[in-house]
Every structure is written in C-alpha cells, then in structure tokens.
Design a protein around this motif. Structure first.
Motif, PDB file in Angstrom:
ATOM      1  N   GLU A  19      -7.955  -4.321  15.330  1.00 26.28           N
ATOM      2  CA  GLU A  19      -8.387  -3.090  15.118  1.00 26.28           C
ATOM      3  C   GLU A  19      -8.453  -3.089  13.469  1.00 26.28           C
ATOM      4  OE1 GLU A  19      -5.541  -0.348  16.289  1.00 26.28           O
ATOM      5  OE2 GLU A  19      -5.990  -0.732  18.520  1.00 26.28           O
ATOM      6  N   ALA A  20      -9.709  -2.724  12.966  1.00 25.78           N
ATOM      7  CA  ALA A  20      -9.841  -2.643  11.511  1.00 25.78           C
ATOM      8  C   ALA A  20      -9.854  -1.055  11.511  1.00 25.78           C
ATOM      9  CB  ALA A  20     -11.224  -3.288  11.101  1.00 25.78           C
ATOM     10  N   LYS A  21      -9.318  -0.720  10.188  1.00 18.84           N
ATOM     11  CA  LYS A  21      -9.032   0.516   9.816  1.00 18.84           C
ATOM     12  C   LYS A  21     -10.091   1.388   9.355  1.00 18.84           C
ATOM     13  CE  LYS A  21      -4.843  -0.524   7.820  1.00 18.84           C
ATOM     14  NZ  LYS A  21      -4.032  -0.022   6.678  1.00 18.84           N
ATOM     15  N   MET A  80     -16.695 -12.448   6.586  1.00 19.83           N
ATOM     16  CA  MET A  80     -15.733 -13.520   6.650  1.00 19.83           C
ATOM     17  C   MET A  80     -15.608 -14.575   7.910  1.00 19.83           C
ATOM     18  SD  MET A  80     -12.725 -11.573   4.418  1.00 19.83           S
ATOM     19  CE  MET A  80     -11.585 -12.737   3.933  1.00 19.83           C
ATOM     20  N   SER A 135       0.932  -1.209  -0.005  1.00 14.43           N
ATOM     21  CA  SER A 135       0.020  -0.063   0.078  1.00 14.43           C
ATOM     22  C   SER A 135       0.927   1.198  -0.048  1.00 14.43           C
ATOM     23  CB  SER A 135      -0.924   0.034   1.174  1.00 14.43           C
ATOM     24  OG  SER A 135      -0.304  -0.286   2.327  1.00 14.43           O
ATOM     25  N   THR A 191     -15.770  -0.502   6.535  1.00 13.03           N
ATOM     26  CA  THR A 191     -15.846  -1.445   5.434  1.00 13.03           C
ATOM     27  C   THR A 191     -15.020  -2.631   5.936  1.00 13.03           C
ATOM     28  OG1 THR A 191     -15.765   0.350   3.997  1.00 13.03           O
ATOM     29  CG2 THR A 191     -15.559  -1.622   3.125  1.00 13.03           C
ATOM     30  N   ALA A 192     -13.989  -2.468   6.606  1.00 15.38           N
ATOM     31  CA  ALA A 192     -12.888  -3.567   6.925  1.00 15.38           C
ATOM     32  C   ALA A 192     -13.912  -4.048   8.254  1.00 15.38           C
ATOM     33  CB  ALA A 192     -11.639  -2.913   7.378  1.00 15.38           C
ATOM     34  N   VAL A 237     -16.147  -6.473   6.305  1.00 17.84           N
ATOM     35  CA  VAL A 237     -15.719  -7.467   5.787  1.00 17.84           C
ATOM     36  C   VAL A 237     -15.312  -8.548   7.016  1.00 17.84           C
ATOM     37  CG1 VAL A 237     -13.775  -8.577   4.525  1.00 17.84           C
ATOM     38  CG2 VAL A 237     -15.085  -6.454   3.873  1.00 17.84           C
ATOM     39  N   LYS A 276     -14.562 -13.726  10.702  1.00 17.04           N
ATOM     40  CA  LYS A 276     -13.558 -13.563  11.611  1.00 17.04           C
ATOM     41  C   LYS A 276     -14.146 -13.193  12.929  1.00 17.04           C
ATOM     42  CE  LYS A 276     -10.069 -11.924   8.149  1.00 17.04           C
ATOM     43  NZ  LYS A 276      -9.445 -10.876   7.729  1.00 17.04           N
TER      44      LYS A 276
END
Lengths: 654, 654
Positions: free
Chosen positions: B564-566, B577, B378, B569-570, B573, B579
């Motif tokens: 931690e998701a950023k 999925m 990224s 949307t994360a 997901v 998780k």
C-alpha cells in the motif's frame, strides 16, 4: 520657503498607496540546514528517498525466517544455526536460509531471506547455535523501507517556519541545505546635526542617536537584516549619498529625523529626487510628517525624529512590509481589553496611537495613557502597548473599554509594585528573581500615589514611608485616612536612615533643616506625595511655626524647593553633579555615590498589600523573600543604612 | 557482558539529581548594542546622563524671555530683536537679554537667558525683528534637562529580554555596548556507524543523521549555541575524544545514539570515565536508556538514538538547563485541553510522553495519539504536541480530557483538510496562501477516512472521490450512507483523469485491469478507504463475476495487492523506481514523474464540508479560491489531467 503638506492622508489610504506600488516578492537563498532554524522555507520539499531507506531491525536480536520459529516454546526452543552477524551501518554478505539465523543489532539492515527479528531476550546462544523460545510472525521487529516517509512524499510545505522538528525531517531525507526566504535588508539612516552614536562622547548640545538602534532592533525582530548607514548631518548632499547607497544595497530604506520643519522639508526634497512621493503627511498622531516614497520599486520611508513617533510609524507601515518580504505572516496582533482610568482627550481628525501602561485593576486591566509622550524615550521602555483612537473620536470616557495592542512579547507583570522608590525593593526583587521567574513592574509614584493605586486595586504592593505629623506614627494613620481598613494590610518592611545627602566633606556645612533656608544653599526636592517630601514638609511647617511665618513663605525661601527629582538616586546624582548642595534621601544612596550623609531620623518603610492579592503566587513569593535570611544578608551586604527588624514581614491587619 | 540498568529513576528524581549537581551561573559577555536585540541583559543599567542632556526646544520658533511676551496680542504683537539663530546640535554663543529673541530649531539647546519658546506659527519676521502674537508662560515648548530620564535612574533591569524599546532606551543614555548573558554552548555529538550527514551520498545500509540537526536547532531555539562535533563511529576512542573536546569548548555535552544495547553500554562506560553518572535509565517512555552524568561541573547527556525519543528527552531535561544558563525564563508551557478520540493504552510504571496531532472536534480539540512513534521521524513534523501519562495510569478512556503541551510555537491549523490525497489541493492551498496567511493542515487518510472525520466533526473539509458501484454516481451516495444528510454539504470540485501509471513506453503493455492478474506484472496498491482503491475493487469485482471466481481469489492473483502506498505520488515513485510495474493513480502525477498513463475513466473529485464550518473564515477563503479564475489558470498550467468544470464550487445540499 516652507513646504506645506498638500494633503494629510488617512492611515488606510497611505497603506493602500504603499502596497499598490510595492510588489512584494520574497527572495530566496540557500542556507545550510544547520543554520535554517527559524527561517521560512521557500519551496515545498519532497523526499527523494525512502525513510528508512531499507528494511531495518528495530531491536537487537536474530534475523530469521519467521516460518522457522513456528512451534518454538519456552520449554521446547527451536535451534537455528547462526551464520553471521550484522551491525548497524553494515551491508550483510550473508543470506538467511531455512534453519539459519543472523545476529542483528538495532538499526541494521535485514539480511536477504529474513523476514522477522526475534528479540535477544527470547533467545539463548551456544556457540554457533541460537535457541528461539517464541515464535514470531513475519514482519516482527522490522521497520520496512519507506514506512516512515516514502520517496515522493511532501516533507515540509513552503512558507513553514522551520523548527527543530522540521529540521529533523529534512535531515532524515538527506537535505544538507535548504532554500529559504532571504531576509529583507533594510538600510537605516539617522539624520540630524545634533546626533552622536551611543558609546561616543556626548558634546554639549548633542544627544544620542536612539532611532537607528531601536529601528534596527525592530528590523531584526521582524525577520529583516538592518544595515546601518550611520548618521547623516542635516546636509542635502550627505543625505542624498546615503539614500543612494541604501537603494543600492537594501530592499527598504528608512530615514528618521528632521524634527525641525526646515530640515524636514530638505529631506523631503532629497527623497523626491529619487522617485515618486506616495505620501507626505498622514492624519495620525504621532507621526504626521511621515514621508513615503518609492524609487526603483523600493520603498523609502522618512520617519519623524522623535523616537516614540518614529517607532510607532515604523510599527504601522514598515513592519508589515518587512514581514511580508520575509515570508512571515502578519504579526499576531496580541490585544487585550482594558479600561482607561480617566477621561482621555484625543486629537480631532487624526488617528491617535496612544501608548499605555497596563495595570491590573479590580475588574480587569487598566490602561494608563502616557501624555506628552512623543518626545520622551522612557515611554518606550515603560509602555506595554498602545490604543488606537479613531479620527472621529474627541475623547474616551472614564472607564471606557479600549483594545490595547501589546508591543512585542511582553505581558502585564506578575507583580505590580506602585509606590515609593526604594533600593531595598531592587535587592528584594533580585533575590526573588533568582528564585522564580517573576516579572515585576515597579512604578515609582511616591508613597501617596502607591496608597491610591492600592485603593483603586491597581497595585499589588505599595512601598510607603509616610510619617503622621500628629501621632508620629508611620504609615498606618494614612491607611485609615484613605479608607483602606478591611481592604488592605500593612506588612512591616525595614528601617531606612533618612537624612541630608551632601557633597563629600559637607562643604556647605549642612546641619539641619534650617540650613536649607540659607541663601548660599541650593536644594533638590522630591515629588509631592513622596514620603521624603512629607518628612521635609513636616519639618518646614515646624520651622515656619517657630518663626511665625507661613509655610508658603518658608518654601519660597528654599532655593530649589520646586526642583523635583523622581527618586532617591536622582537626588544623589543631582548633588554629585553639583546641581544642588543638598537633598533629602536615604543613607544607602548617599554611600553608593560616595557622598556624605547627615542623619535626620530612621523611618519605617513598609508595604501596603491588598487583601485580595495576598493569595497571589507572586505576592506570596515576595513575602517569603522579605522574611528570608537570604534577603537580610543581601541587604546587609549591599545596603548599609537599611536594616530589617524582628517585625519585618509581620502582617498588620487594619 | 550486558550492562543492566541498576535502577530506573523517576523523571523528578532524575531532574533533582541533575539540578543538585549543576550549578547554573549565567556567564556574561559584552556585545555591541546593535547586536543585543533578543539578548538577556546581565546587569541593571542605570543612566549616567540626563536625557535630554540640556534644556531643549520642542518646537521651531523663537527662544525668548517669557516676561517679554506678556501683553502680546493678535492685533498688537510684541516686537523683539533677533540676535541670533541656533540649530539642533549647535552650542549657542548668544544670550537672550530683555527685548531680544533667538531663532531656534526643534531639538536645539535653549540659549542662556531664554525660558520659553514661541512657536513660529505665532510669529512674523521682518529682517532683524520678530513679532510675537501670543504671550507664553515660562517653560513653554522646552523639554528640560533630565525630564525624560534623570542621571542615576534605572533604565533596564537585569534579566530583561531586550526588545527594540529597551535598545532605544539604552541608546538614549549612550550605551554603545551592553553586558548580556552569554549564550550557553552545547556540544552536539551523534554516534553510530550507520549515520551519514545530510547532503552526503547515502550508501546502502546507512541512514541520515537526524538528531544532530534537530537537537542543534533545539539548542538555538532555546537561546544556546550548538557546536557540532560530527558523527562518531561506534568506537570508544572516537567517542572519548569527542566528549573530551566537548567538555573543553562547551557548557553542556549532548550525545545521541547507541540504539543497540551493546553500543549503548559502550557509550555509558566511556561517559563514566569522565565523571560521575547521575542517572542511568529513567522510568519514562520514550527515552528509558538515557544517561546523565557530570564532569567538571558540566553535564553530559547520553540521549537515545531514535529521533523522537532523543528530542523528547532533550525537551524534558536539556532545554530547562539551556534556558536557565541563557537567563531565559522557563519556556511558557503552552498547553491546551483536548480529548482522546479512543481508548489509549500506556506503559505501566513509566511516565509516558505521547505525541499527538490536534484536530478541532465538535466539542473542542481532539488529540490523536501517534502509535509506535519513537522510531518514526515523520512523527516529529506532524505532531502538535504531546501528552504526559503518569506512571500509575494504564490507559486513557475514550473521550478523556488530557492536557496537551504544544511543541514550539505551532498552533492548530486554521483549516483542517482530512481525506483523499490530491495534488490539486496543493495548488489550491498555494493560491490561498498567496492571498491570506492561512495555516492549513492536510492529513491524507483516503476518501472514506475523510468522510468519517467530517462525521465526527474533526475535519473542516474532506476531499473525496468515491464511485458508487450501483448508481455509478460519485460521492453523494456515500454521504447518505454515512448519515451526513443535513450535517454536511458537497462542494463540486474538479475532474481528474484516473488510470494506470506505468513506466515510460509501457514496457509491460498494460491495457486494462485484466493485465494486473498477469504473473509478470507487479502492482502497487493504495490504502483501503481511498477512492482509488474503491475504483480498483469495483473493477476487480466485475472481473471476478465475469470469471466466476471469488473477489478474494482475484486479489490473491495480483502481485502487490497488499503493498500500500499512502498517496498518488508514492504510487508514481514506486513505478519510477521499478518497485512496481503499474499502479492506479491520476494522470497529473504520472506526467510529473515522466511516466506513461493509460486512462481508465474521469472521476469527480469533490469536497465534503461540514455545514457548521461554512461560515469559518478559512473555509470561505478556500471556497473563494476554488471558484477563482486564478486557481483555474494555475491548475491548467501546472496540472494537466485535472480540470475544473462549470459546476466547480457549486454547493450541493444533501
């Protein structure tokens, strides 16, 4: 029956009518990622996967349970049993349980049970046992799944021009192809009975088609795809069928031609059959007779026939359309400020787009306007950009500041050489170019023009070969005469053999200047101010004096005295093509064209350089090359008749 | 047996060794003129013909002998007998003798005997007689042969990049094809057992090949032609045969991969079989393990496996080589000055090339360095350029001025949005982008990070949704807290429905915050400083208080509190999925992914804007769109769960 333009509309009004009618919807196509560099992404791209897709080792070493390493010291390592090995790309079938470790390579998947990697540098191995010399906290040397890019993250936004970096990011998320904006297709048609395609034989009375090629290249440069439909005769049926084909296969149809009003009217009427005429005649110079129409939502442009006019209108109206369809933002109008060097008159009531040549003056850039340019093709190559003069303006004052829109990507030259034409400069620049990426601009205006350009601070360097009648000395007397003392220096250049250039075998038996007066001899002259012309005139004045007649009379006696070639080369070609029997020029050029040469005298071709430019990088490099062995050898090899001397490169203060 | 780098050489030494060994001789190929746009001309082109090739009429009218028109007046025209007509492209078979004229079209060949053209506007016609109302001097409206370009003139110099203008000039002289510098061919090989080509199915333990695509695009961008030889397994035979193929078909061979030292050594040994190793190991970061070799005069590069490292080394060593072979001058290193926002430590003894993100600060640009970047992909997309830290430097001081070399053509964004992630901003930017070519950069750092960026003058706009525990008010209390009074304004944004995002059917039967404490529930959190996290913590503190336990204890009870998701949307997901069972986020995102949503409360998502940026064009456009009907409709259509209010766009002074 002549069609009169019902009304000339302004540039803004013409644009408004065009953009009101044409709905710009970029179309989309899917291309392999490999071919997507430079393309415009048509959709937002989100990642469908985590990157990396699994917990990954970032170092070579041993995957361990971090707890097992606690207490490890340099002199008291922890021993773990190695239960397996995992390489990058493998799926490990072992689990790291308490007291064990798995050998792991960079990039490999962390086996189940492990939560850290100990670098190989901090371990030693004995058969199935690895000794760990440092403790590691959990997470060490592991890049966890999704920590770089998480599934669902926006990767690249719609509208982005794809560079290697975005291509890399899209690859990382597994996109093998991407949806990009389809390049708009532009059908290009040239019209005119007089046109012949480049590469074909040019019959008498015909000219080569320039517009199709220049416009086609312009389409490519702005993100479109040109399709050449070829040259249409001045025949309504032929033009009609080409337009019809263009509308079928392309998004935009561009015609050019119809320089005569009869043909122009015919083209107008044919275009009218296809759809609605939006504009017929624009209050602009050049390009007044432009036609803009729309058929089935597709724009049709009828551009003028003259190349500079056609390209200017193409730039103003067609380029923005192509770029919008291509999803490219408007061309960054690279503009610079410059002053006009003299009063410039403009067309009243019409917007004028005036091509200019940019030259660095003492207080910034000088924009030399081209005059009488629309019919000329060389304007295209020489102009750096153009200025826009409003309808209301009758003239620009000398020294007035104008905004110059630059063409394409070019920039003012690093090195501005204005003066006498010499092939030696070509060789010098070639050597220079091999050494450094220097962009040199050479404007051939003759020796005197060069000295004036130095005086006005516009040239860095001027090549000059002016013989002083009284002293018999070259160049230096002229520098004093033009008041360059203290402002410029003379740098000794090389010796050129000046003489008569005549056909092979010297059929007219030219021996000296007296022969130019003969009735059966046609001469080709050089432009006033050129050193060669000065040399000629000195000799003619001598003859006039000897014969007791006026200089004017002598000049009248010479057939072709008024025919001016712009360069030595052009003189040689005139002789080669039988347009003239003799011209004055340098030996080098005569030899290049296999012509005979009758020497007149060696002349000193020197360079005048402004003092304030001596410290300029490009000027320094120029002087280095001038003095170099490499230049001397190249000159010897390529240009017999020009030779350096022991003074070449010497700076003479004046 | 590990191969130790015998010596790390400096960047300069590595370049010297490379350029000493590789003789760069651009090769030449002939291409049709139509395809030559953008190519580099390989030879000087001289005109073989005069342009125009004959004396040509520049106006519609009558070709006459100028003498015959002398004396013509408005009220006393001269009458001439019309003896013929000549159109453009025709060879006239008439001669203009005394007292006669020939009708002529623009562009047509001037018939014998004529030396001027009278514009049709100054004539009238009666059968075979034309009346001339104005006298014309010789030469009027005639463009004489060679007056534009003379045969023998230099048209375009060797080394020129062909733009539409040069293409036009070459066409005018009849060149149907031109000799240009052949694009150097670069064989691109990726190595690694773990690699899969984008577009193919990603097996567990594998990753997508990034380097081949990013490097291939880099080759194209710099004027070369990449040939992909595909992915080689970590197998000496396979690598050997690909290098052999590359040396056969290409001018340069570029491998990348070998992240583990074992594989790296193997690649080194295979390269060594082909020729001389010039460099093995460079004192540079990233990219230390680079190998440079030469075989049969062709360079072979062994680049690191990590994409950012590989691209950096590619940029430093391979790009200059490709460009020289392509005849393109060195990439103008577009550089800008910027300050580093904090102390930055560097690798001692190695030249460091550090990717940075450029942000406009109050006193110029701020270069945010990326940390731990070489493995991250990224980085590639986000970085604007890089800074070069010399070997001798241990750190950069906070605020130190550095020179940033920009990547490719990008520039700092017109609009810098730093703050909380919201899909509403994506919609807003889409509307904005349809209206104007504004380049917006969105950095998602959460609400608090956004306010800090505003405070430091780095963001134009920050999206924020911070609920104040005490007052129950959104955002404004935080602006006072961070001292933004007088410096920034709050612009009311929209209302977002915040709540729990759970799997379809809500299988874990989540009803409220208390459920997060359950043993069978896995949570996915947001990053600290995000508004969503603040909301969560407020509720958790309430529960802690009710239960009489500490906040720390509550946090420990939640499985996944530390994951931690950023972005929203994360979070979705992660739930999709499997998780996590539940996350906190907005309804819009839950709906997008077909997940269930349990509302918690509507929240106010507002924008903080620096006062000194309110007059910025891009900010004005942003606000216009925010208040527009178009945005409201788009939001309604695309993002149920986000809604504007009557206060949207209102500026609140604080």
């Amino acid at each position: 029956m002549r069609k009169i333009f019902r009304e000339l509309v302004s540039v803004e009004e013409a644009k408004r009518r065009l953009f009101d009618k044409i709905k710009i919807e970029p179309k989309v196509e899917e291309v392999p990622l490999i071919e997507a560099c430079g393309r415009i992404l048509a959709e937002d791209y989100y990642s469908g996967v985590d990157v990396p897709p699994f917990d990954r080792a970032t170092m070579d070493g041993y995957a361990v349970r971090a707890e097992d390493t606690f207490g490890a010291e340099e002199d008291d390592p922890v021993a773990l049993r190695v239960v397996g090995k995992v390489e990058a790309g493998e799926v490990p079938n072992v689990e790291v349980k308490r007291g064990t470790a798995v050998e792991i390579s960079t990039g490999a998947l962390i086996p189940k049970g492990a939560n850290a990697v100990v670098m190989v540098e901090y371990t030693s191995r004995e058969k199935d046992t690895v000794f760990i010399y440092r403790p590691v906290p959990p997470g060490t040397n592991i890049m966890s799944a999704g920590s770089d890019i998480m599934a669902g993250e926006l990767l690249v936004r719609r509208g982005t021009r794809l560079t290697p970096r975005e291509i890399g990011v899209l690859a990382s998320a597994g996109f093998g192809s991407v949806r990009v904006v389809r390049k708009p297709v532009v059908a290009v048609i040239s019209t005119g009975n007089e046109l012949v395609s480049p590469g074909e034989r040019l019959e008498f009375g015909k000219i080569y088609d320039v517009n199709a090629y220049a416009i086609g290249a312009g389409v490519i440069e702005n993100g479109g795809v040109p399709i050449f439909l070829g040259i249409a005769r001045d025949d309504a049926d032929e033009i009609r069928s080409k337009i019809a084909e263009g509308l079928k296969i392309a998004d935009i149809v561009v015609l050019s031609g119809g320089t005569s009003s009869g043909v122009g009217d015919m083209i107008y009427r044919v275009i009218e059959e296809f759809g609605e005429i939006l504009v017929h005649g624009i209050a602009v110079k050049p390009g007044k007779p432009t036609v803009i129409a729309v058929a089935n939502g597709k724009p049709i442009f009828g551009l003028p026939g003259y190349p500079t006019s056609a390209l200017m209108i193409f730039e103003i109206f067609v380029v923005p359309l192509i770029r919008q369809m291509a999803g490219i933002s408007e061309r960054e109008s690279k503009t610079v400020e410059a002053r006009v060097p003299f009063k410039v008159f403009s067309a009243i009531g019409r917007r004028e787009f005036l091509p200019v040549n940019l030259v660095e003056g003492r207080d910034g850039l000088i924009a030399y306007p081209f005059t009488d340019y629309s019919g000329a093709i060389s304007t295209l190559a020489e102009a750096d950009g153009f200025i826009e003069i409003p309808e209301s303006k009758v003239f620009l004052e000398e020294g007035e500041v104008v905004e110059v829109k630059l063409f394409g990507d070019i920039k003012p030259a690093d090195l501005m050489i204005i003066g006498s034409h010499c092939v030696g400069i070509d060789v010098l620049l070639e050597v220079l170019r091999r050494r450094k990426a220097i962009q040199a601009k050479v404007i051939n205006v003759g020796s005197t023009g060069g000295i004036m350009a130095i005086k006005r601070g516009e040239a860095d360097i001027a090549g000059t070969h002016l013989l002083d009648e009284e002293t018999g000395e070259y160049n230096i007397p002229y520098l004093y005469r033009y008041g360059l003392k203290g402002e410029a220096v003379l740098v000794k250049g090389y010796i050129r053999e000046q003489g008569f250039i005549v056909a092979k075998g010297n059929p007219k038996d030219i021996k000296g200047f007296e022969d130019l007066l003969r009735n059966d001899v046609t001469f080709v002259n050089r432009n006033p101010g050129s050193g060669t012309r000065v040399l000629l005139d000195i000799h003619l004045k001598r003859i006039a004096e000897e014969r007791g007649i006026s200089f004017e009379e002598i000049k009248r006696k010479i057939k072709g005295y008024d025919v001016e070639a712009k360069s030595h080369t052009a003189v040689a070609v005139a002789v080669l093509m039988g347009k003239a029997d003799v011209g004055l020029g340098i030996k080098t050029v005569a030899e290049r064209y296999g012509l005979d040469f009758i020497p007149v005298r060696p002349e000193e071709y020197d360079f005048v350089i402004r003092k304030d430019r001596l410290c300029k990088e490009a000027v320094k490099s120029f002087l280095e090359v001038l003095k170099s062995e490499e230049f001397r050898k190249e000159l010897e090899r390529k240009l017999p008749g020009i030779r350096v001397t022991e003074r070449t490169g010497e700076i003479v203060e004046i």
